[in-house]
Each structure stands twice: as C-alpha cells, then as structure tokens.
Scaffold this motif. Structure first.
Motif, PDB file in Angstrom:
ATOM      1  N   GLN A  91       0.693  -1.305  -0.139  1.00  0.00           N
ATOM      2  CA  GLN A  91       0.191   0.047  -0.030  1.00  0.00           C
ATOM      3  C   GLN A  91       0.933   1.182   0.028  1.00  0.00           C
ATOM      4  O   GLN A  91       1.764   1.452   0.690  1.00  0.00           O
ATOM      5  CB  GLN A  91      -0.881  -0.058   1.138  1.00  0.00           C
ATOM      6  CG  GLN A  91      -0.302  -0.427   2.420  1.00  0.00           C
ATOM      7  CD  GLN A  91      -1.352  -0.374   3.666  1.00  0.00           C
ATOM      8  OE1 GLN A  91      -1.624   0.453   4.474  1.00  0.00           O
ATOM      9  NE2 GLN A  91      -1.707  -1.341   3.804  1.00  0.00           N
ATOM     10  N   PRO A  92       0.504   2.335  -1.020  1.00  0.00           N
ATOM     11  CA  PRO A  92       1.492   3.514  -1.186  1.00  0.00           C
ATOM     12  C   PRO A  92       1.244   4.486  -0.069  1.00  0.00           C
ATOM     13  O   PRO A  92       1.929   5.362   0.102  1.00  0.00           O
ATOM     14  CB  PRO A  92       0.977   4.134  -2.448  1.00  0.00           C
ATOM     15  CG  PRO A  92      -0.433   3.411  -2.536  1.00  0.00           C
ATOM     16  CD  PRO A  92      -0.652   2.164  -1.778  1.00  0.00           C
ATOM     17  N   GLY A  93       0.409   4.309   1.268  1.00  0.00           N
ATOM     18  CA  GLY A  93       0.185   5.302   2.057  1.00  0.00           C
ATOM     19  C   GLY A  93       1.297   6.267   2.379  1.00  0.00           C
ATOM     20  O   GLY A  93       1.487   7.278   1.900  1.00  0.00           O
ATOM     21  N   ILE A  94       2.340   5.741   3.375  1.00  0.00           N
ATOM     22  CA  ILE A  94       3.246   6.603   3.685  1.00  0.00           C
ATOM     23  C   ILE A  94       4.730   6.350   3.017  1.00  0.00           C
ATOM     24  O   ILE A  94       5.788   6.795   3.388  1.00  0.00           O
ATOM     25  CB  ILE A  94       3.478   6.877   5.212  1.00  0.00           C
ATOM     26  CG1 ILE A  94       3.908   5.390   5.979  1.00  0.00           C
ATOM     27  CG2 ILE A  94       2.380   7.731   5.840  1.00  0.00           C
ATOM     28  CD1 ILE A  94       3.815   5.621   7.341  1.00  0.00           C
ATOM     29  N   ALA A  95       4.734   5.396   2.287  1.00  0.00           N
ATOM     30  CA  ALA A  95       5.841   4.781   1.453  1.00  0.00           C
ATOM     31  C   ALA A  95       5.385   4.567   0.097  1.00  0.00           C
ATOM     32  O   ALA A  95       5.538   3.277  -0.355  1.00  0.00           O
ATOM     33  CB  ALA A  95       6.424   3.642   2.462  1.00  0.00           C
ATOM     34  N   LYS A  96       5.289   5.457  -0.670  1.00  0.00           N
ATOM     35  CA  LYS A  96       4.674   5.442  -2.017  1.00  0.00           C
ATOM     36  C   LYS A  96       5.588   4.705  -2.895  1.00  0.00           C
ATOM     37  O   LYS A  96       5.509   3.711  -3.559  1.00  0.00           O
ATOM     38  CB  LYS A  96       4.524   6.597  -2.441  1.00  0.00           C
ATOM     39  CG  LYS A  96       3.654   6.518  -3.955  1.00  0.00           C
ATOM     40  CD  LYS A  96       3.325   7.762  -4.468  1.00  0.00           C
ATOM     41  CE  LYS A  96       2.443   7.472  -5.712  1.00  0.00           C
ATOM     42  NZ  LYS A  96       1.796   9.018  -6.277  1.00  0.00           N
ATOM     43  N   LYS A  97       6.909   5.363  -2.887  1.00  0.00           N
ATOM     44  CA  LYS A  97       8.168   4.861  -3.725  1.00  0.00           C
ATOM     45  C   LYS A  97       8.266   3.275  -3.357  1.00  0.00           C
ATOM     46  O   LYS A  97       8.611   2.348  -4.327  1.00  0.00           O
ATOM     47  CB  LYS A  97       9.498   5.545  -3.616  1.00  0.00           C
ATOM     48  CG  LYS A  97       9.513   6.623  -4.001  1.00  0.00           C
ATOM     49  CD  LYS A  97      10.777   7.441  -4.170  1.00  0.00           C
ATOM     50  CE  LYS A  97      10.825   8.749  -4.705  1.00  0.00           C
ATOM     51  NZ  LYS A  97      11.891   9.523  -4.574  1.00  0.00           N
ATOM     52  N   GLN A  98       8.328   2.846  -2.081  1.00  0.00           N
ATOM     53  CA  GLN A  98       8.514   1.339  -1.600  1.00  0.00           C
ATOM     54  C   GLN A  98       7.284   0.582  -2.251  1.00  0.00           C
ATOM     55  O   GLN A  98       7.449  -0.502  -2.851  1.00  0.00           O
ATOM     56  CB  GLN A  98       8.550   1.559  -0.332  1.00  0.00           C
ATOM     57  CG  GLN A  98       8.924  -0.351   0.110  1.00  0.00           C
ATOM     58  CD  GLN A  98      10.077  -0.810  -0.355  1.00  0.00           C
ATOM     59  OE1 GLN A  98      11.258  -0.172  -0.090  1.00  0.00           O
ATOM     60  NE2 GLN A  98      10.326  -1.940  -0.764  1.00  0.00           N
ATOM     61  N   ALA A  99       5.869   1.160  -1.974  1.00  0.00           N
ATOM     62  CA  ALA A  99       5.083   0.231  -2.623  1.00  0.00           C
ATOM     63  C   ALA A  99       5.003   0.114  -4.023  1.00  0.00           C
ATOM     64  O   ALA A  99       4.500  -1.003  -4.711  1.00  0.00           O
ATOM     65  CB  ALA A  99       3.719   1.112  -2.335  1.00  0.00           C
ATOM     66  N   LEU A 100       5.540   1.009  -4.752  1.00  0.00           N
ATOM     67  CA  LEU A 100       5.616   0.954  -6.303  1.00  0.00           C
ATOM     68  C   LEU A 100       6.528  -0.072  -6.957  1.00  0.00           C
ATOM     69  O   LEU A 100       6.390  -0.918  -7.741  1.00  0.00           O
ATOM     70  CB  LEU A 100       5.845   2.346  -6.787  1.00  0.00           C
ATOM     71  CG  LEU A 100       4.805   3.231  -6.904  1.00  0.00           C
ATOM     72  CD1 LEU A 100       5.168   4.554  -7.468  1.00  0.00           C
ATOM     73  CD2 LEU A 100       3.601   2.936  -7.638  1.00  0.00           C
ATOM     74  N   ALA A 101       7.592  -0.043  -6.101  1.00  0.00           N
ATOM     75  CA  ALA A 101       8.847  -1.188  -6.307  1.00  0.00           C
ATOM     76  C   ALA A 101       8.405  -2.510  -5.827  1.00  0.00           C
ATOM     77  O   ALA A 101       8.364  -3.468  -6.688  1.00  0.00           O
ATOM     78  CB  ALA A 101       9.964  -0.435  -5.543  1.00  0.00           C
ATOM     79  N   ASP A 102       7.550  -2.608  -4.664  1.00  0.00           N
ATOM     80  CA  ASP A 102       7.104  -3.655  -4.212  1.00  0.00           C
ATOM     81  C   ASP A 102       5.839  -4.446  -5.505  1.00  0.00           C
ATOM     82  O   ASP A 102       6.171  -5.697  -5.650  1.00  0.00           O
ATOM     83  CB  ASP A 102       6.490  -3.721  -2.821  1.00  0.00           C
ATOM     84  CG  ASP A 102       7.295  -3.574  -1.911  1.00  0.00           C
ATOM     85  OD1 ASP A 102       8.611  -3.940  -2.106  1.00  0.00           O
ATOM     86  OD2 ASP A 102       7.247  -3.344  -0.687  1.00  0.00           O
ATOM     87  N   ALA A 103       5.129  -3.558  -5.905  1.00  0.00           N
ATOM     88  CA  ALA A 103       4.121  -3.840  -6.797  1.00  0.00           C
ATOM     89  C   ALA A 103       4.866  -4.443  -8.105  1.00  0.00           C
ATOM     90  O   ALA A 103       4.426  -5.471  -8.732  1.00  0.00           O
ATOM     91  CB  ALA A 103       3.227  -2.821  -7.138  1.00  0.00           C
ATOM     92  N   LYS A 104       5.772  -3.722  -8.354  1.00  0.00           N
ATOM     93  CA  LYS A 104       6.471  -4.090  -9.618  1.00  0.00           C
ATOM     94  C   LYS A 104       7.389  -5.395  -9.463  1.00  0.00           C
ATOM     95  O   LYS A 104       7.237  -6.121 -10.430  1.00  0.00           O
ATOM     96  CB  LYS A 104       7.503  -2.865 -10.034  1.00  0.00           C
ATOM     97  CG  LYS A 104       8.251  -2.947 -11.313  1.00  0.00           C
ATOM     98  CD  LYS A 104       9.437  -1.876 -11.766  1.00  0.00           C
ATOM     99  CE  LYS A 104       9.850  -2.001 -13.086  1.00  0.00           C
ATOM    100  NZ  LYS A 104      10.760  -1.100 -13.235  1.00  0.00           N
ATOM    101  N   ALA A 105       7.693  -5.637  -8.604  1.00  0.00           N
ATOM    102  CA  ALA A 105       8.545  -6.759  -8.219  1.00  0.00           C
ATOM    103  C   ALA A 105       7.604  -8.211  -8.207  1.00  0.00           C
ATOM    104  O   ALA A 105       7.871  -9.033  -8.735  1.00  0.00           O
ATOM    105  CB  ALA A 105       9.239  -6.876  -6.639  1.00  0.00           C
ATOM    106  N   LEU A 106       6.438  -7.842  -7.548  1.00  0.00           N
ATOM    107  CA  LEU A 106       5.141  -8.786  -7.424  1.00  0.00           C
ATOM    108  C   LEU A 106       4.742  -9.193  -8.827  1.00  0.00           C
ATOM    109  O   LEU A 106       4.781 -10.317  -9.239  1.00  0.00           O
ATOM    110  CB  LEU A 106       4.377  -8.522  -6.577  1.00  0.00           C
ATOM    111  CG  LEU A 106       3.086  -9.443  -6.256  1.00  0.00           C
ATOM    112  CD1 LEU A 106       3.727 -10.587  -5.714  1.00  0.00           C
ATOM    113  CD2 LEU A 106       1.972  -8.857  -5.470  1.00  0.00           C
ATOM    114  N   ARG A 107       4.651  -8.002  -9.577  1.00  0.00           N
ATOM    115  CA  ARG A 107       4.098  -8.235 -10.942  1.00  0.00           C
ATOM    116  C   ARG A 107       5.216  -9.099 -11.689  1.00  0.00           C
ATOM    117  O   ARG A 107       4.794 -10.090 -12.563  1.00  0.00           O
ATOM    118  CB  ARG A 107       3.777  -7.079 -11.730  1.00  0.00           C
ATOM    119  CG  ARG A 107       3.490  -6.984 -13.069  1.00  0.00           C
ATOM    120  CD  ARG A 107       3.236  -5.690 -13.814  1.00  0.00           C
ATOM    121  NE  ARG A 107       2.361  -4.867 -13.019  1.00  0.00           N
ATOM    122  CZ  ARG A 107       2.678  -3.571 -12.296  1.00  0.00           C
ATOM    123  NH1 ARG A 107       3.768  -3.247 -12.462  1.00  0.00           N
ATOM    124  NH2 ARG A 107       1.990  -2.979 -11.690  1.00  0.00           N
TER     125      ARG A 107
END
Length: 158
Positions: free
Chosen positions: A121-137
């Motif tokens: 979830q991009p709540g307070i760590a948007k960059k991390q969430a985007l990187a995690d979503a990309k890795a999961l994809r």
C-alpha cells in the motif's frame, strides 16, 4: 526479459513496513499512557480495569491494522489482509495492479475475480509500494509462464 530480472529471490514477503512501525509504536505508547494514567488516578478497580481494557482494545485494533502482508514462494502467494488469509497458486494470479489513487495492490485472478492485497500500500511509503508492486508483477509474470529454476515454458497450442 528485463522484467524477469527485476523479480526478487523467493521466498519474499511484502508488507507496509513504515505504516506497520507507526501503528505499532503508537499502539504501544497509547497503551502505556492509558494504563499509566489509570494507576495514577484515585479510582476503583472497576474503573481501572475499564481503562486498561480500552488500552488493550486500542492496541489490538492497531495490531490488526498492521497485519497485512503478501508472501511469495515457489508455489504461489499468501495474501494476508486485516481479517482474512488466502493462499493462491501462481497460475491463479493473472495480473498485479497498483493504479494512481489505489489504496493497495489488486490481483486479477483466473476465476474472473480480483483480490485486494493490502500488504502493498502506498500510504506513507509510495516509492516502496511502487517497487514492491513492480517486483510482485515480475514474479507473477515469470511464474505464470512456467519459468522456474531455469526451466523454459513448454510450447502449447492455443
């Protein structure tokens, strides 16, 4: 493919670490303060128990809110949300999405439904969430095509 090279080593767990730290820290601090106040006040045992129960309840809710995670291994995903846990094989995961404004990742499933994965979830760590979503994809794409441990997917007619 470059997408596949960006996927992390398995097993891996994605969770909103900053959010989790904030929730647990606030929960413990509020518990300590409310419990401490209850012992400083000159009140009866019943009132003190109510204070402590309220503090425990508040801490419990924040622990529940810090629970979400997505764990990936060679066989598939385990999605843990607030009150549910679901195990998915890689073949069941058709897509991973985190669109602008989404509160968390959404998984498109083979049965035509979608599943929210609150562990990213991009709540307070948007960059991390985007990187995690990309890795999961990347993991989902790699495993859905049958690429595992250097094995190439078999050709099928379709």
């Amino acid at each position: 493919m470059s997408q596949h090279s960006a996927s992390p080593q398995l097993p891996v767990t994605f969770r909103p670490t900053r959010t989790r730290v904030v929730l647990l820290t606030v929960g413990v601090l509020v518990f300590v303060v409310i419990t401490g106040v209850s012992f400083m006040l000159e009140i009866g045992g019943g009132e003190r128990a109510t204070f402590v129960f309220t503090a425990v309840l508040f801490l419990g809710v924040l622990i529940l809110l810090s629970r979400p995670r997505v764990s990936a291994d060679e066989r598939g995903l385990t999605v843990v949300n607030l009150t549910t846990k679901r195990r998915l094989d890689w073949a069941e995961v058709l897509g991973v999405h985190l669109r602008p404004g989404d509160p968390w990742v959404s998984l498109d499933l083979a049965d035509g439904t979608s599943l929210n994965a609150m562990g990213i979830q991009p709540g307070i760590a948007k960059k991390q969430a985007l990187a995690d979503a990309k890795a999961l994809r990347a993991l989902a794409e790699r495993h859905s095509t049958g690429e595992r441990a250097g094995h190439r997917p078999e050709a099928t007619e379709g």
